[in-house]
Design a protein around this motif. Structure first.
Motif, PDB file in Angstrom:
ATOM      1  N   ASP A  64     -43.856 -22.824   4.961  1.00 17.24           N
ATOM      2  CA  ASP A  64     -42.572 -22.858   4.259  1.00 17.24           C
ATOM      3  C   ASP A  64     -41.786 -24.116   4.630  1.00 17.24           C
ATOM      4  O   ASP A  64     -40.556 -24.111   4.661  1.00 17.24           O
ATOM      5  CB  ASP A  64     -41.750 -21.606   4.583  1.00 17.24           C
ATOM      6  CG  ASP A  64     -41.471 -21.442   6.069  1.00 17.24           C
ATOM      7  OD1 ASP A  64     -42.064 -22.199   6.868  1.00 17.24           O
ATOM      8  OD2 ASP A  64     -40.662 -20.569   6.439  1.00 17.24           O
ATOM      9  N   LEU A  65     -42.526 -25.198   4.905  1.00 16.17           N
ATOM     10  CA  LEU A  65     -41.855 -26.448   5.252  1.00 16.17           C
ATOM     11  C   LEU A  65     -41.058 -26.962   4.057  1.00 16.17           C
ATOM     12  O   LEU A  65     -41.580 -27.036   2.936  1.00 16.17           O
ATOM     13  CB  LEU A  65     -42.880 -27.507   5.668  1.00 16.17           C
ATOM     14  CG  LEU A  65     -43.689 -27.235   6.942  1.00 16.17           C
ATOM     15  CD1 LEU A  65     -44.712 -28.346   7.152  1.00 16.17           C
ATOM     16  CD2 LEU A  65     -42.767 -27.130   8.152  1.00 16.17           C
ATOM     17  N   ARG A  70     -35.593 -20.144  12.132  1.00 15.11           N
ATOM     18  CA  ARG A  70     -36.440 -20.493  13.276  1.00 15.11           C
ATOM     19  C   ARG A  70     -36.021 -21.864  13.817  1.00 15.11           C
ATOM     20  O   ARG A  70     -35.092 -22.492  13.314  1.00 15.11           O
ATOM     21  CB  ARG A  70     -37.914 -20.506  12.847  1.00 15.11           C
ATOM     22  CG  ARG A  70     -38.402 -19.192  12.239  1.00 15.11           C
ATOM     23  CD  ARG A  70     -39.923 -19.161  12.174  1.00 15.11           C
ATOM     24  NE  ARG A  70     -40.480 -20.320  11.512  1.00 15.11           N
ATOM     25  CZ  ARG A  70     -40.728 -20.406  10.201  1.00 15.11           C
ATOM     26  NH1 ARG A  70     -40.461 -19.374   9.413  1.00 15.11           N
ATOM     27  NH2 ARG A  70     -41.246 -21.503   9.674  1.00 15.11           N
ATOM     28  N   THR A  72     -45.869 -25.904  10.860  1.00 20.68           N
ATOM     29  CA  THR A  72     -45.122 -26.774  11.774  1.00 20.68           C
ATOM     30  C   THR A  72     -46.029 -27.321  12.868  1.00 20.68           C
ATOM     31  O   THR A  72     -45.976 -28.511  13.203  1.00 20.68           O
ATOM     32  CB  THR A  72     -43.954 -25.996  12.406  1.00 20.68           C
ATOM     33  OG1 THR A  72     -43.041 -25.607  11.383  1.00 20.68           O
ATOM     34  CG2 THR A  72     -43.232 -26.838  13.442  1.00 20.68           C
ATOM     35  N   GLU A 121     -37.166 -16.710   7.845  1.00 23.01           N
ATOM     36  CA  GLU A 121     -36.981 -17.916   7.052  1.00 23.01           C
ATOM     37  C   GLU A 121     -37.068 -19.160   7.941  1.00 23.01           C
ATOM     38  O   GLU A 121     -36.821 -19.109   9.142  1.00 23.01           O
ATOM     39  CB  GLU A 121     -35.621 -17.878   6.355  1.00 23.01           C
ATOM     40  CG  GLU A 121     -35.448 -16.736   5.371  1.00 23.01           C
ATOM     41  CD  GLU A 121     -36.299 -16.929   4.123  1.00 23.01           C
ATOM     42  OE1 GLU A 121     -36.661 -18.087   3.828  1.00 23.01           O
ATOM     43  OE2 GLU A 121     -36.609 -15.923   3.454  1.00 23.01           O
ATOM     44  N   PHE A 122     -37.409 -20.286   7.320  1.00 18.60           N
ATOM     45  CA  PHE A 122     -37.515 -21.542   8.056  1.00 18.60           C
ATOM     46  C   PHE A 122     -36.200 -21.877   8.749  1.00 18.60           C
ATOM     47  O   PHE A 122     -36.180 -22.327   9.900  1.00 18.60           O
ATOM     48  CB  PHE A 122     -37.911 -22.672   7.094  1.00 18.60           C
ATOM     49  CG  PHE A 122     -38.116 -23.996   7.769  1.00 18.60           C
ATOM     50  CD1 PHE A 122     -39.333 -24.321   8.341  1.00 18.60           C
ATOM     51  CD2 PHE A 122     -37.085 -24.925   7.837  1.00 18.60           C
ATOM     52  CE1 PHE A 122     -39.521 -25.545   8.975  1.00 18.60           C
ATOM     53  CE2 PHE A 122     -37.264 -26.145   8.459  1.00 18.60           C
ATOM     54  CZ  PHE A 122     -38.488 -26.457   9.030  1.00 18.60           C
ATOM     55  N   ASP A 179     -38.163 -24.462  14.078  1.00 14.35           N
ATOM     56  CA  ASP A 179     -39.201 -25.429  13.719  1.00 14.35           C
ATOM     57  C   ASP A 179     -38.643 -26.841  13.508  1.00 14.35           C
ATOM     58  O   ASP A 179     -39.198 -27.829  14.013  1.00 14.35           O
ATOM     59  CB  ASP A 179     -39.928 -24.972  12.450  1.00 14.35           C
ATOM     60  CG  ASP A 179     -40.668 -23.661  12.649  1.00 14.35           C
ATOM     61  OD1 ASP A 179     -40.046 -22.722  13.181  1.00 14.35           O
ATOM     62  OD2 ASP A 179     -41.852 -23.578  12.272  1.00 14.35           O
ATOM     63  N   GLU A 180     -37.550 -26.939  12.774  1.00  7.22           N
ATOM     64  CA  GLU A 180     -37.001 -28.259  12.468  1.00  7.22           C
ATOM     65  C   GLU A 180     -36.538 -28.976  13.731  1.00  7.22           C
ATOM     66  O   GLU A 180     -36.742 -30.186  13.885  1.00  7.22           O
ATOM     67  CB  GLU A 180     -35.842 -28.128  11.483  1.00  7.22           C
ATOM     68  CG  GLU A 180     -35.286 -29.472  11.032  1.00  7.22           C
ATOM     69  CD  GLU A 180     -34.247 -29.334   9.936  1.00  7.22           C
ATOM     70  OE1 GLU A 180     -33.773 -30.377   9.447  1.00  7.22           O
ATOM     71  OE2 GLU A 180     -33.912 -28.178   9.567  1.00  7.22           O
ATOM     72  N   SER A 194     -44.233 -21.796  12.973  1.00  4.02           N
ATOM     73  CA  SER A 194     -45.185 -21.554  11.889  1.00  4.02           C
ATOM     74  C   SER A 194     -46.426 -22.406  12.099  1.00  4.02           C
ATOM     75  O   SER A 194     -46.382 -23.462  12.750  1.00  4.02           O
ATOM     76  CB  SER A 194     -44.549 -21.881  10.536  1.00  4.02           C
ATOM     77  OG  SER A 194     -44.414 -23.279  10.375  1.00  4.02           O
TER      78      SER A 194
END
Length: 445
Positions: free
Chosen positions: A389-390, A335, A363, A331-332, A337-338, A360
């Protein structure tokens, strides 16, 4: 010998011989009288690079010497080497010596008594567990006293028992020439006060515990433009509370062009406790590996937000050579990514970036869309999840969102990245990654 070689002038042969390693230079002295005379020319001996370990490996490539004949052969080579150092050491301008034990110490001791024109000195210890006598320490001090024209000095992993606060063998005599100095895991009991005289020093590499406010403030006000703070598994006494935010502000006032490069390969809690990275530090580069606290990405992101006007390099060097297996259904929120997007946003001057985490494709596209001038976006192909999935609130830029939605799939991803960056771009396979990343950063540690 071929007649064409016999006809070559000594000056031509000398230029050819100058490119040989030390073992070959010694060997050609036994070839013929013409070559022996040519090998005595000054240009042949400007560069001197010696590694006892490599000499052993070249002379005995398959096994260590086992017979008396082997040891006798090496003994004769060592005697000839000492003779050449005595005869031609005055010609040396570039010296690189890997210290292993008694014989390499003897070579440097001989060199310290004859050389006086050296511009560049590199002393390294590559063998674990070796201890060194006071003879080598005395030779280093004598060498530095004789060679005052050095512009570049590097001494790694050479520690000696000595008096507390004994000064380094570099100082006033080297003030006019020395521009680059690296002392890492060496002379731990020595004071750096002598470095105050190095008013032309442009680059300094030291351990964290060696940082001194008065010294750095003075050098930054002179010529110092790059401070490299290095710590690896050999570094002792990592903690240093000597420099506070106030101190770094004062240093920056004296040297507004100073930039700090941190190269850390340690397990210390340098991110969580902020024992090293202060908010006012002019951090330009952070290269790290093997740090258990880097998983706290919110904390690291908060720290890096202080360096938006200076940070241009962020490299996680701990990615192993194995293929990284990840789950495509992460799931976002599971991770990083943010947090990576936040770091990219708060550090607009970032030019080099690589991390040991999965990201991802969406991203990565968003990073490139927001920052088009990214010359070194180094992503391994096995670290990419082809997924979009942003969250809706991750960006308010409608154009960016539409571009990501249309290009996140594997078939269009590389073409879209190349379009955004204005050059051909592709994720790196394992071999490419190590050619670019390993080759550049492995020497740091």
């Amino acid at each position: 010998m071929s007649a064409c070689w016999e006809a070559l002038p000594e000056v031509v042969l000398g230029n050819v011989f100058s490119n040989l390693d030390i073992a070959s230079k010694i060997a050609i002295r036994s070839t013929c009288l013409h070559w022996r005379r040519a090998s005595s020319r000054p240009e042949v001996w400007k560069s001197f690079s010696y590694s006892e370990r490599m000499i052993w490996e070249s002379m005995f490539p398959l096994t260590m010497p086992a017979s008396m004949e082997d040891f006798e052969r090496y003994r004769k080579f060592h005697e000839e080497l000492l003779f050449c150092v005595k005869m031609y050491g005055a010609f040396f301008t570039d010296v690189e010596l890997e210290v292993k034990g008694t014989q390499s110490s003897e070579v440097f001791d001989r060199l310290s008594k004859v050389s006086h024109k050296v511009n560049s000195l590199t002393l390294l210890k590559r063998i674990e567990g070796e201890t060194f006598s006071g003879r080598l320490k005395t030779a280093i001090f004598q060498f530095c006293k004789r060679n005052v024209r050095m512009t570049n000095v590097r001494i790694d992993d050479l520690n000696f028992q000595g008096q507390k606060n004994e000064t380094l063998p570099l100082g006033l005599g080297h003030s006019s020439c020395l521009q680059k100095l690296r002392i890492v895991n060496s002379f731990k009991d020595c004071s750096l006060s002598n470095l105050m005289y190095l008013v032309n020093l442009k680059e300094l590499t030291i351990n964290p515990n060696q940082m001194n406010f008065s010294l750095l403030k003075h050098l930054a006000g002179c010529s110092l433009r790059q401070l490299n703070i290095m710590a690896n598994y050999k570094t002792k006494d990592f903690y240093n509370e000597a420099l506070s935010n106030f101190h770094w502000k004062e240093i920056r006032k004296c040297g507004p062009k100073l930039r700090v490069h941190c190269q850390l390969a340690v397990l210390h809690e340098w991110t969580e406790k902020e024992i090293l990275l202060k908010a006012s530090m002019p951090l330009s580069s952070l290269v790290y590996r093997k740090n258990r606290w880097v998983k706290c990405w919110p904390e690291l992101g908060r720290i890096l937000s202080n360096y938006g006007d200076t940070l241009d390099e962020l490299v996680d060097f701990s990615l192993s050579e194995r293929v990284y297996n990840h789950s495509d259904d992460m799931e976002f929120s599971d991770r990083i990514d943010e947090h990576i997007l936040d770091i990219i946003k708060c550090c607009p001057k970032l030019l080099t970036f690589t991390v040991k985490e999965t990201l991802s494709s969406a991203t990565i596209l968003l990073i490139a869309f927001q920052k088009r001038n990214f010359p070194n976006l180094l992503i391994r192909e096995d670290m990419i999840i082809y997924l979009n999935d942003l969250p809706d609130d991750i960006t308010a830029d409608v154009a960016a969102r539409n571009f990501v939605d249309n290009n996140w799939e594997k078939g269009m991803f590389c073409r879209a990245m190349s379009f955004l960056l204005g050059r051909e771009w592709h994720p790196l396979n394992k071999a490419e990654y190590y050619q670019l990343v390993q080759a550049k950063y492995s020497e740091l540690f």
